[in-house]
Design a protein around this motif. Sequence first.
Motif, PDB file in Angstrom:
ATOM      1  N   VAL A  72       0.841  -1.202   0.000  1.00 21.64           N
ATOM      2  CA  VAL A  72       0.000   0.000   0.000  1.00 21.64           C
ATOM      3  C   VAL A  72       0.872   1.247   0.000  1.00 21.64           C
ATOM      4  O   VAL A  72       0.555   2.250  -0.650  1.00 21.64           O
ATOM      5  CB  VAL A  72      -0.938   0.001   1.220  1.00 21.64           C
ATOM      6  CG1 VAL A  72      -1.822   1.235   1.227  1.00 21.64           C
ATOM      7  CG2 VAL A  72      -1.791  -1.263   1.232  1.00 21.64           C
ATOM      8  N   ASN A 220      -7.600  -4.837   2.342  1.00 18.16           N
ATOM      9  CA  ASN A 220      -6.206  -4.657   2.757  1.00 18.16           C
ATOM     10  C   ASN A 220      -6.016  -4.798   4.265  1.00 18.16           C
ATOM     11  O   ASN A 220      -4.920  -5.133   4.707  1.00 18.16           O
ATOM     12  CB  ASN A 220      -5.693  -3.286   2.302  1.00 18.16           C
ATOM     13  CG  ASN A 220      -5.245  -3.277   0.859  1.00 18.16           C
ATOM     14  OD1 ASN A 220      -4.139  -3.677   0.539  1.00 18.16           O
ATOM     15  ND2 ASN A 220      -6.124  -2.848  -0.025  1.00 18.16           N
ATOM     16  N   VAL A 260      -3.100   1.787   7.117  1.00 21.40           N
ATOM     17  CA  VAL A 260      -3.441   1.027   5.913  1.00 21.40           C
ATOM     18  C   VAL A 260      -4.785   1.491   5.357  1.00 21.40           C
ATOM     19  O   VAL A 260      -4.950   1.674   4.142  1.00 21.40           O
ATOM     20  CB  VAL A 260      -3.487  -0.489   6.216  1.00 21.40           C
ATOM     21  CG1 VAL A 260      -4.048  -1.254   5.029  1.00 21.40           C
ATOM     22  CG2 VAL A 260      -2.095  -0.999   6.540  1.00 21.40           C
ATOM     23  N   ALA A 264      -5.080   3.147   1.741  1.00 16.89           N
ATOM     24  CA  ALA A 264      -5.917   2.436   0.771  1.00 16.89           C
ATOM     25  C   ALA A 264      -7.088   3.308   0.323  1.00 16.89           C
ATOM     26  O   ALA A 264      -7.473   3.304  -0.846  1.00 16.89           O
ATOM     27  CB  ALA A 264      -6.430   1.134   1.378  1.00 16.89           C
TER      28      ALA A 264
END
Length: 302
Positions: A72, A220, A260, A264
């Motif tokens: 990512v 993710n 994350v 994302a």
Amino acid sequence: MHTWLPAILAVLAALLIALGTVVRQRESAESGAINARWWLGAGIAILGFAAQATALGLGPILLVQPLIVLAVLFALPLEAWADDRHPRGNEWAWGLVLVGCVGTFLVIARPEQSARRPDVATLAIATTAVIVAVAVLVALAEKSRSNHYRALFYGLASGVLFGVSALLVKSVIMRAMTDWHEVFSHASIYVLLVVAPGAIVAQQRGFGAGDLQTSFPAMNVMEPAVAMALGLLVLGEEIKVGVTTALFLGIVLALMIRAVIELARLAASRADTVHEHHLEQRIVKTAADPPHQRDATGREAE
């Protein structure tokens, strides 16, 4: 086995997966078709998954999966280059948070490889639990009238299946490295052949809901969470820390998950913007073409 080798392979896998994903996303946005460049991106991503599988065979899931999350982060400069722009300050900030959290977790936790292999009973219990969880998520997705929740549930389902795939890949690689002649006599490889395609189908269903900013972060986050939990519970991987340190690591992991999600979400937002931009360009170009230059199907006449 020294941990530096699987760590290097995991970082390489994250880089290749990020590069392959960016190439495919940008090519799909520009041409709207699967062409040679799209397949080039797919080939790069496959090399990344091969590096990830090798890393899982050599090192613990608790080491490999947090490093795979860096895909990512690697996508950040690659997407900026593809869009001919500079990454924004909040992108770099969340990127630094992610790197700091991953590094802190690995340095303090010092995950250790386990020689335990999931037996048939353990694998059956884990598989049943996954089937139930995924079935519930898919049912909720199909019943949902909101694209937001439909994308969310399918994103969670694909993340669960990708996390299980990491465990199964590790199981198959470990068996191949010691008893290669027994690989096809064990259930892991056959379960993997079902779970991996299921993960891809769930992923595409989530993307098809049209809310990439929801499905992409959900996937993710869920993938490493499930993989790491299975590494602890099924494979018996260990992190030798005290109660206070464990609580601190819990905070670190929570912050890593937040980083994350933010990265994302930003990536998904940019992907939507790029897709809409190229779609508008194609519409304008089609409208600008003289009518006599197009046949009944809308294609240019020769």
